[in-house]
Motif scaffolding. Structure first.
Motif, PDB file in Angstrom:
ATOM      1  N   VAL A 100       0.836  -1.206   0.000  1.00 40.92           N
ATOM      2  CA  VAL A 100       0.000   0.000   0.000  1.00 40.92           C
ATOM      3  C   VAL A 100       0.871   1.256   0.000  1.00 40.92           C
ATOM      4  CG1 VAL A 100      -1.629   1.364   1.377  1.00 40.92           C
ATOM      5  CG2 VAL A 100      -1.988  -1.094   1.090  1.00 40.92           C
ATOM      6  N   ALA A 114      -2.563   2.388  -4.735  1.00 38.23           N
ATOM      7  CA  ALA A 114      -2.349   1.609  -3.518  1.00 38.23           C
ATOM      8  C   ALA A 114      -3.185   0.333  -3.528  1.00 38.23           C
ATOM      9  CB  ALA A 114      -2.697   2.455  -2.292  1.00 38.23           C
ATOM     10  N   LEU A 165      -1.516  -3.409  -4.072  1.00 38.13           N
ATOM     11  CA  LEU A 165      -1.748  -4.401  -3.015  1.00 38.13           C
ATOM     12  C   LEU A 165      -2.326  -5.684  -3.603  1.00 38.13           C
ATOM     13  CD1 LEU A 165      -2.019  -5.379  -0.088  1.00 38.13           C
ATOM     14  CD2 LEU A 165      -4.213  -4.154   0.012  1.00 38.13           C
TER      15      LEU A 165
END
Length: 213
Positions: free
Chosen positions: A136, A193, A197
């Motif tokens: 992230v 992010a 991820l």
């Protein structure tokens, strides 16, 4: 060793191909928003840095910059001179400053995202959940590296010329820069992010992260 090198070669080619495809397909990698283009092309640069290391991440960032240069030159908008030394509008043309704005932030994406990932893994001693947090953070930092350096590169290197091309007063330029960062850069960072991820966790099951065996 040879197997690892083959995997790295495959991943490099894969990320490079994704960058080129995203840049070539309309509204996929570059989403026109009037004076600027929103982009998600930094995402394969970030992932490439995490799985291939900062040098190859920087190379993928250079490739991202090259697609920006080509797009600004051949399908320009009123402010494309900030990305291309070959485009002129209203007597204003780019030069070496355009190449700085176009390439340096994109190259640094692959470096900042890699080192923030490694930093978080190091300080958390790779505890449970540390890798997810690191993915992230890499997405956020890599994306904001691009947005902040591009926008403030424009502000400091082009200033009045960019304001004139945007039909605003030079005194209002910093407000415009901040609005682009807030309204475009922050959502791009959040999207990066989330995708880094999700995709990063999947790829980590198939390929080792850079530095891992």
């Amino acid at each position: 060793m040879k197997e690892n090198q083959t995997k790295q070669l495959v991943l490099t080619a894969l990320f490079a191909a994704i960058i080129i495809i995203m840049a070539s397909v309309p509204f996929l990698g570059y989403i026109p928003l009037g004076l600027m283009n929103a982009t998600i092309i930094h995402i394969p640069v970030i992932l490439g840095a995490l799985f291939l290391g900062p040098k190859k991440g920087a190379f993928l960032g250079f490739l991202f910059g090259l697609t920006s240069l080509i797009k600004a030159t051949f399908t320009p908008n009123p402010t494309s001179f900030v990305f291309s030394p070959f485009y002129t509008v209203g007597g204003v043309h780019g030069g070496i400053k355009s190449l700085i704005v176009c390439f340096i932030p994109r190259i640094l994406i692959g470096i900042t995202s890699y080192y923030i990932f490694k930093f978080i893994i190091s300080v958390t001693k790779n505890k449970k959940g540390a890798r997810s947090v690191s993915f992230v953070a890499a997405g956020l930092v890599g994306s904001l590296t691009n947005t902040l350096l591009v926008m403030y590169g424009i502000f400091f290197l082009f200033g009045e010329s960019y304001a004139n091309a945007s039909n605003i007063l030079p005194t209002a330029l910093h407000g415009l820069i901040l609005s682009v960062i807030g309204m475009q850069g922050v959502p791009e960072a959040i999207v990066a992010a989330v995708i880094v991820l999700g995709v990063g966790q999947i790829l980590a099951r198939l390929f080792p992260l850079y530095g891992e065996k």
